[in-house]
Scaffold this motif. Structure first.
Motif, PDB file in Angstrom:
ATOM      1  N   LEU A   1     -38.487   8.410  38.799  1.00  0.00           N
ATOM      2  CA  LEU A   1     -39.696   8.439  38.421  1.00  0.00           C
ATOM      3  C   LEU A   1     -40.877   7.321  38.593  1.00  0.00           C
ATOM      4  CD1 LEU A   1     -39.792   9.141  34.576  1.00  0.00           C
ATOM      5  CD2 LEU A   1     -39.153  10.841  36.977  1.00  0.00           C
TER       6      LEU A   1
ATOM      7  N   LYS B   1     -44.608  21.126  34.175  1.00  0.00           N
ATOM      8  CA  LYS B   1     -43.358  20.586  34.914  1.00  0.00           C
ATOM      9  C   LYS B   1     -43.195  18.818  35.843  1.00  0.00           C
ATOM     10  CE  LYS B   1     -42.577  22.379  39.543  1.00  0.00           C
ATOM     11  NZ  LYS B   1     -42.739  23.344  41.079  1.00  0.00           N
ATOM     12  N   SER B   2     -42.581  18.675  34.460  1.00  0.00           N
ATOM     13  CA  SER B   2     -42.709  17.240  34.788  1.00  0.00           C
ATOM     14  C   SER B   2     -41.966  16.337  34.028  1.00  0.00           C
ATOM     15  CB  SER B   2     -43.871  16.156  35.020  1.00  0.00           C
ATOM     16  OG  SER B   2     -44.236  14.816  34.918  1.00  0.00           O
TER      17      SER B   2
ATOM     18  N   TRP C   1     -42.895  13.454  32.888  1.00  0.00           N
ATOM     19  CA  TRP C   1     -43.362  12.892  32.600  1.00  0.00           C
ATOM     20  C   TRP C   1     -44.488  13.485  31.119  1.00  0.00           C
ATOM     21  CZ3 TRP C   1     -43.572   7.565  33.177  1.00  0.00           C
ATOM     22  CH2 TRP C   1     -43.552   7.274  34.441  1.00  0.00           C
TER      23      TRP C   1
ATOM     24  N   GLN D   1     -48.238  21.825  39.822  1.00  0.00           N
ATOM     25  CA  GLN D   1     -49.172  20.683  39.919  1.00  0.00           C
ATOM     26  C   GLN D   1     -49.924  20.078  40.012  1.00  0.00           C
ATOM     27  OE1 GLN D   1     -47.642  21.333  44.686  1.00  0.00           O
ATOM     28  NE2 GLN D   1     -47.957  18.976  43.578  1.00  0.00           N
TER      29      GLN D   1
ATOM     30  N   ALA E   1     -51.485  19.035  35.832  1.00  0.00           N
ATOM     31  CA  ALA E   1     -50.647  18.777  34.629  1.00  0.00           C
ATOM     32  C   ALA E   1     -52.336  18.174  34.058  1.00  0.00           C
ATOM     33  CB  ALA E   1     -50.242  16.952  35.191  1.00  0.00           C
TER      34      ALA E   1
ATOM     35  N   LEU F   1     -49.757  16.611  40.132  1.00  0.00           N
ATOM     36  CA  LEU F   1     -48.060  15.985  40.412  1.00  0.00           C
ATOM     37  C   LEU F   1     -47.401  16.188  41.822  1.00  0.00           C
ATOM     38  CD1 LEU F   1     -47.142  18.490  37.001  1.00  0.00           C
ATOM     39  CD2 LEU F   1     -46.788  16.014  37.059  1.00  0.00           C
TER      40      LEU F   1
ATOM     41  N   GLY G   1     -42.697  17.425  40.322  1.00  0.00           N
ATOM     42  CA  GLY G   1     -43.553  16.605  38.662  1.00  0.00           C
ATOM     43  C   GLY G   1     -43.243  15.372  38.507  1.00  0.00           C
ATOM     44  N   ARG G   2     -41.820  14.636  39.084  1.00  0.00           N
ATOM     45  CA  ARG G   2     -41.805  12.969  39.522  1.00  0.00           C
ATOM     46  C   ARG G   2     -42.664  12.266  39.940  1.00  0.00           C
ATOM     47  NH1 ARG G   2     -37.051  11.764  41.853  1.00  0.00           N
ATOM     48  NH2 ARG G   2     -37.325  13.408  42.809  1.00  0.00           N
TER      49      ARG G   2
ATOM     50  N   LEU H   1     -46.572  11.312  39.093  1.00  0.00           N
ATOM     51  CA  LEU H   1     -48.091  12.274  38.227  1.00  0.00           C
ATOM     52  C   LEU H   1     -48.924  11.023  38.856  1.00  0.00           C
ATOM     53  CD1 LEU H   1     -49.845  13.591  36.027  1.00  0.00           C
ATOM     54  CD2 LEU H   1     -48.536  12.101  34.323  1.00  0.00           C
TER      55      LEU H   1
END
Lengths: 618, 601
Positions: free
Chosen positions: B437, B490-491, B493, B529, B531, B560, B564-565, B567
């Motif tokens: 991440l 969608k993440s 985080w 995307q 966030a 994102l 989503g990994r 942020l």
């Protein structure tokens, strides 16, 4: 042919915030309605860079493709436009150029690029000569910048002449008063003529030789108002109060002061009435009464410091809480951005040199009406609006960069601050008590210089703000203002916050007022300082400049010789330059050498007289 | 002018770094009630503390011009009153003074000014039994024949406990405003013993926990106090009709106004009832009714041209989409204690706060300084960074001003370092082969976007149409609390944040304006995307500059990478803690760090 490449970078219209602001200023504040548009371009002159690195740098370092347009060598504009460029005066710290060089080195660590920057303004619209003058004056503060032409320099690599040896004042010790006065006037010193006579007396009776230029400048710096508070230490005689209704409480307080004076000093003949004593006596009395038990006692004078029990996760630890206020009124008045930035830098430095971590700042300023019309600005002065906004920018950018929460900001308005601005920074610092040693220097101890390098920009700050100022100040004070370098002070903060580092430091001093001669000079009675080891920003500095140049972001620490290597390693980890520059000696003399010759060799006792005694009636 | 709003000045200054600011410079939901005392938690590196420090100042140039003696005394008193009003115990105060006077020469009348001012300060120290243990003087305040006003600024410092703190913003309807003051004697002075007795009483009332707000009366008298207290939450106040205009405007230095629960009124005496707080958003006095918005407009208008708070942003409506992801990226490389690598560049300044936030969330932070003093240092650092990345599960780009945000543009130094071929390879390996991440906040977000890691998910050179971050539309730094709405889940985080939830988070930056073409914005929304967004206090994404503080397109605050990994966001979710920013209410914890750590478990 010139080896210099030139690049212009301009924000695309949607993101040209600065140009938009300038346009609004010119049309609104300067009242020049004929201006239709303004363009602002950043100009980079680049030398000593390979083609490959240069190409990479264009779209990563010099510009950002989504928001910038880039022009190599030249850009187009209309014949009718007014175009001019502004650059910093030589010797002024230019963070943009410095960062650009550092970024290019990241692209290829073997490059040694030289970069200069300027800002180019394009003004569209019909302008009279008077309008042009008003606009250039708005964009250029002659204290730190100047207009520059279109011609590309042949090279950016500066060569410096080898400086001459330090001048000796032949015949000084036996000089008659009249020629001595003439010499005194020619040197433009901050000290009084009385001090100058005091020095002559010393060379005649104790040293039996003539002084060097460096020695005179060192005395001037050491004794300047800024460092020793001449005004505050002037003996007050024949105190009289004017008649008036409110005279009574004031006179009562004075009587109470005199009573306390007698009670505390009990007939000591070394004490006399002066502003400094009035300022300190209440504290001394309360301390005697036991109402100041939490104060940290120490020989080191860095900042006010109190001992506080702190609860951390339910456990109590002893901490030192320190605080400090500092003004930079004069520098901010003439160069608001740099003056205010270094005001905060200066306030931070004191607790920091005391190994406290500074975590919060307050800013209190005083100004005349900033909404006043520019036409009402006094000759020889910057407009109040320019002072208040640019100083706010300077102070905030320093604080924001160093990573310090500014908890309270206020500005007080009074018409008489048109005489000179009030710019105060006050900070809070803290450290666990166990991490702070307060030791004395012992012979053989090593003094290590940490942080920024020495340049010419720091010469004369301590003496400059103590001189009387008139209309000419704005033009001649250029060399007396400095630019702050927050990232470097931040590195010092990181280093000193590490307990294992802080615990090695016996004593520390900053380079605020007075440079090497004062900062290192104050750390021990006997010292041998080698100026050749002091890291320089550029060649060509002479012994005197090296001895007195101040810096915001430098510290000198006293270390036990056995700890030096470990300390240097820690400094390297924090990306800080550290250099051994002096040794503590047995004999109480301040000795400074440069290019193998002694340029200063004076007794501690004389230096500590702080000049001649001054008196005045009230 | 001495009481008007300086919001456009104050908000240039970062007020929240260090995650220790107990109060923000402006309190209330609308952040319009200026505090009088700065308050911070002690900066402990490990653990948590409830010990705080307070600092206030006192000074009135008009008073010192009339009498330097009186001016100095009231400077000291006012600095003490502010500490007491904020909940501090005056008995522990230490002072430091700043003196600034005209050039004295040898004229004895000129010497009279600092002389009497210092006598005043001497009297006040002995009167309170509180010493000044520091100070600086400057005697250069003369230009030709003009002199600065005699200046003696008193700074008061106190150590206190976090639960003692009271702030100026009115919060509770029905509370009574009561004034404590001490009469002046024939010489226009106050009796210190009476003053101290009054401060003891105020302190005791604050300790009951029934005081909602407080203010030390200053330059503009009760009128100033009531207005500034009411602005923050746009409260109404009914001012008692028996007060005269003179009483309402008196510069009653030393006096303190409290907002208290009505039920405790009869437990104390010696106060004057000034008014009652209500939810009308109107200040009523006799037959005058002043709507609070009108008062605010006039208060903020005075210096708007000098210190602007607004630029011309197109205030069109923005979309309110929420993206509820069907599939969120799943990690196949579990570890008990994930490591997070936090690089530090010259000018980085959020690494302490970020490392602490990750530690508390259960990760092991690895902080390394990039060394660039020599070519060898750079090579070394590259190797160290590669090693640290290879050893870590997460990379966090902290905030700051890498290389001072120069040359002209934020995070260039940061991003340039990560373009190094070796470092780039390790980063892409972490993302592509090890399910790693990445997070970037503020300067770190700027670095991510300039590297291409958001929105592309890979390191590449930005093209002409790439989304990016640029100068705030107002052209200066902005520091305040923002209302930060989570609009996608969608993440990894964001797994513990509430989709559609609005959080109160400190923001502090000069280049946070997200800009992208309409096509890009549509694409980012379509793919989940976007966030987080800038929102109003009640959770609507907005272009209103009070809330969307930099003029970001589509009110977008954080974005994102496609899966989503990675942020990136502007606002400082790491600057939180118990008793941080107590004068701006709202949920502060977006649980980003916990979310990131839990993804590995």
């Amino acid at each position: 042919m010139s080896n210099v490449r030139r690049v212009y970078v301009e924000k695309k219209p949607a993101y040209a915030v600065h140009a938009k602001e300038l346009l609004a200023d010119i049309r609104g504040y300067l009242g020049i309605k004929t201006v239709d548009d303004v363009r602002v371009l950043v100009r980079y002159d680049v030398e000593n860079i390979s083609d490959e690195t240069y190409k990479k740098a264009l779209k990563t370092v010099f510009s950002e493709p989504p928001v910038d347009d880039i022009y190599e060598e030249e850009f187009s504009y209309d014949e009718a436009d007014t175009v001019f460029s502004v650059e910093y005066l030589p010797g002024q710290f230019d963070q943009r150029a410095d960062s650009a060089e550092q970024c290019v080195k990241l692209l290829n660590e073997n490059e040694e690029p030289v970069i200069r920057t300027a800002t180019t303004y394009v003004i569209k619209g019909e302008l009279s000569e008077e309008d042009k003058k008003a606009i250039t004056e708005h964009c250029i503060n002659p204290v730190d910048s100047r207009e520059t032409g279109f011609n590309k320099p042949e090279t950016l690599v500066q060569t410096f002449d080898e400086p001459d040896d330090v001048k000796i004042f032949d015949g000084f010790k036996d000089m008659e008063e009249a020629p001595l006065k003439e010499l005194y006037d020619s040197l433009d010193l901050a000290m009084t003529f009385k001090d100058f006579l005091h020095i002559q007396n010393y060379y005649k009776n104790e040293e039996n030789r003539d002084p060097s230029m460096t020695e005179i400048r060192v005395f001037d710096t050491y004794w300047s108002d800024h460092c020793r508070h001449t005004t505050f230490s002037t003996e007050l005689k024949n105190v009289e109060f004017e008649d008036g209704f409110y005279q009574k409480p004031i006179k009562d307080t004075y009587d109470k002061y005199l009573e306390t004076f007698d009670e505390l000093y009990n007939g000591r003949d070394d004490k006399f009435v002066c502003l400094m004593d009035i300022a300190l006596l209440a504290m001394k009395k309360l301390k005697k009464e036991g109402k100041l038990a939490d104060q940290e006692e120490s020989d080191e004078i860095n900042a006010c410091s109190i001992v506080v029990p702190v609860e951390i996760d339910g456990k109590t630890e002893e901490w030192l809480v320190s605080f400090k206020n500092e003004t930079h009124n004069h520098p901010t008045e003439i160069e608001p951005f740099g003056g205010a930035a270094t005001c905060l830098g200066g306030a931070i430095r004191d607790p920091l040199s005391g190994r406290s971590y500074v975590y919060q700042a307050m800013r209190v300023t005083g100004a005349a009406d900033p909404t006043a019309h520019i036409k009402d600005t006094m000759p020889g002065k910057l407009p109040q609006r320019k002072i208040v906004t640019e100083s706010a920018h300077g102070y905030s950018s320093y604080g924001n960069q160093i990573g310090l929460a500014t908890g309270l900001v206020d500005e007080v308005y009074h018409p008489n601050y048109v005489a000179k601005r009030l710019e105060i920074g006050a900070v809070m610092g803290a450290a666990p008590r166990r991490a702070v040693k307060r030791l004395n220097s012992d012979p053989g101890d090593i003094i290590v210089l940490l942080g920024g390098r020495t340049g010419r920009d720091g010469c004369g700050g301590a003496t400059g703000s103590s001189k009387a100022h008139t209309t000419e100040s704005l033009d001649t004070c250029g060399a007396e203002v400095q630019k702050g370098n927050a990232p470097t002070e931040r590195k010092l903060q990181r280093l000193f916050r590490r307990e294992e580092v802080s615990a090695l430091i016996k004593k520390c001093n900053d380079f605020g007022a007075g440079g090497v001669s004062v900062a290192i000079g104050e750390l021990a009675d006997g010292l041998q300082i080698d100026l050749d080891k002091v890291p320089k920003k550029y060649a060509g500095l002479d012994g005197t400049e090296l001895a007195i140049s101040e810096s915001q972001e430098r510290m000198a620490v006293v270390l036990d010789p056995k700890d030096v290597d470990q300390f240097m390693k820690y400094a390297e980890e924090e990306n800080l330059e550290a250099t051994k520059v002096a040794v503590v000696t047995e004999e109480p003399r301040l000795v400074i050498s440069w290019r193998g010759k002694e340029v200063v060799n004076v007794s501690r006792a004389f230096l500590d007289t702080n000049g001649a005694h001054q008196e005045n009636d009230v | 002018m001495n009481v008007c709003s300086k919001k456009g000045l104050v908000e240039r200054f970062d007020g929240s770094i260090g995650a220790g600011s107990v109060v923000m410079p402006f309190g209330g939901t609308y952040q319009l009630s200026p505090v009088q005392t700065m308050i911070a938690k002690l900066p402990v590196l490990k653990g948590d503390t409830d010990t705080i420090t307070m600092m206030s100042y006192g000074y009135d140039p008009y008073l010192t011009s009339w009498s330097p003696y009186h001016g100095a005394i009231y400077a000291v008193i006012h600095s003490v009153a502010k500490i007491v009003a904020s909940g501090g115990d005056y008995k522990k105060i230490r002072f430091t003074f700043q003196e600034y006077f005209k050039r004295l020469g040898t004229d004895k009348y000129r010497w009279g000014e600092p002389f009497t001012a210092l006598l005043g300060a001497f009297d006040a120290q002995l009167g309170f039994g509180l010493p000044s243990i520091g100070g600086k003087d400057s005697m250069s305040g003369t230009f030709n024949d003009i002199d600065v006003p005699p200046t003696l600024v008193s700074f008061a410092v106190d150590v206190a406990h976090e639960k003692d703190v009271v702030t100026p913003d009115l919060k509770v309807d029905g509370n009574k405003l009561i004034l404590f003051s001490v009469p002046r004697d024939e010489y226009e002075l106050l009796d210190y013993d009476a003053l101290m007795a009054m401060y003891d009483k105020v302190n005791a009332i604050i300790k009951t926990g029934k005081v909602g707000a407080s203010y030390a009366i200053g330059f503009g008298g009760i009128i100033e106090a009531v207005s500034k207290m009411a602005f923050g939450n746009k409260k109404g106040v009914k001012v008692e009709d028996d007060l005269t205009i003179d009483e309402l405007t008196a510069k009653n230095y030393g006096a303190i106004l409290l907002s208290v629960r009505p039920e405790i009124l009869d437990q104390f005496d010696g106060y004057k009832l000034v008014g009652t707080v209500d939810d009308s958003a109107v200040i009523n006095y006799k037959d005058m009714a002043l709507p609070i918005d009108e008062a605010i407009a006039s208060w903020t208008g005075k210096l708007e041209k000098v210190y602007p708070t607004r630029s011309e942003v197109d205030e069109s409506e923005v979309r309110e989409d929420l993206y509820d992801a069907k599939d969120i990226y799943i990690n196949k490389h579990k570890v008990a204690v994930p490591k997070v690598f936090i690089p530090v560049f010259p000018g980085t300044n959020c690494e302490y706060d970020t490392a602490k936030a990750f530690s508390l969330a259960g990760a092991e932070p690895v902080v390394k300084v990039f060394k660039n003093l020599s070519a060898e240092g750079i090579r070394d650092s590259v190797d160290t960074f590669v090693k640290c990345i290879n050893d870590a599960q997460m990379i966090m780009f902290p905030g700051g001003f890498s290389a001072g945000d120069e040359p002209e543009g934020s995070a260039k130094f940061f991003a340039t370092a990560f373009r190094n071929a070796k470092i780039k390879e390790s980063v892409m390996q972490l993302l592509n082969e090890r399910d790693g991440l990445m997070l970037g906040i503020c300067n770190g977000f700027q670095a991510l976007i300039k590297l291409g890691l958001v929105p592309y998910g890979e390191i590449k050179t930005q093209s002409d149409d790439s989304p990016t971050l640029t100068y705030n539309s107002i052209g200066r730094h902005q520091s305040k609390m923002i209302y930060n709405k989570v609009v996608s889940n969608k993440s990894p985080w964001l797994r513990l944040a509430t989709l559609g939830g609005t959080y109160t988070i400190p923001a502090s930056h000069g280049e946070g304006r997200f800009v992208a073409s309409k096509e890009w914005i549509d694409k980012l929304y379509a793919n989940g995307q976007v966030a987080t967004v800038y929102a109003t206090p009640d959770g609507h994404p907005t272009m209103d500059e009070d809330y969307n503080i930099n003029g970001s397109y589509g009110a977008i605050e954080g974005i994102l990478s496609p899966d989503g990994r990675v942020l990136g966001k502007m606002a400082h979710v790491e600057r939180i803690g118990r008793s941080v920013a107590v004068n701006v209410v709202g949920e502060q914890d977006m649980k980003i760090f916990e979310s990131g750590v839990s993804y590995f478990k």
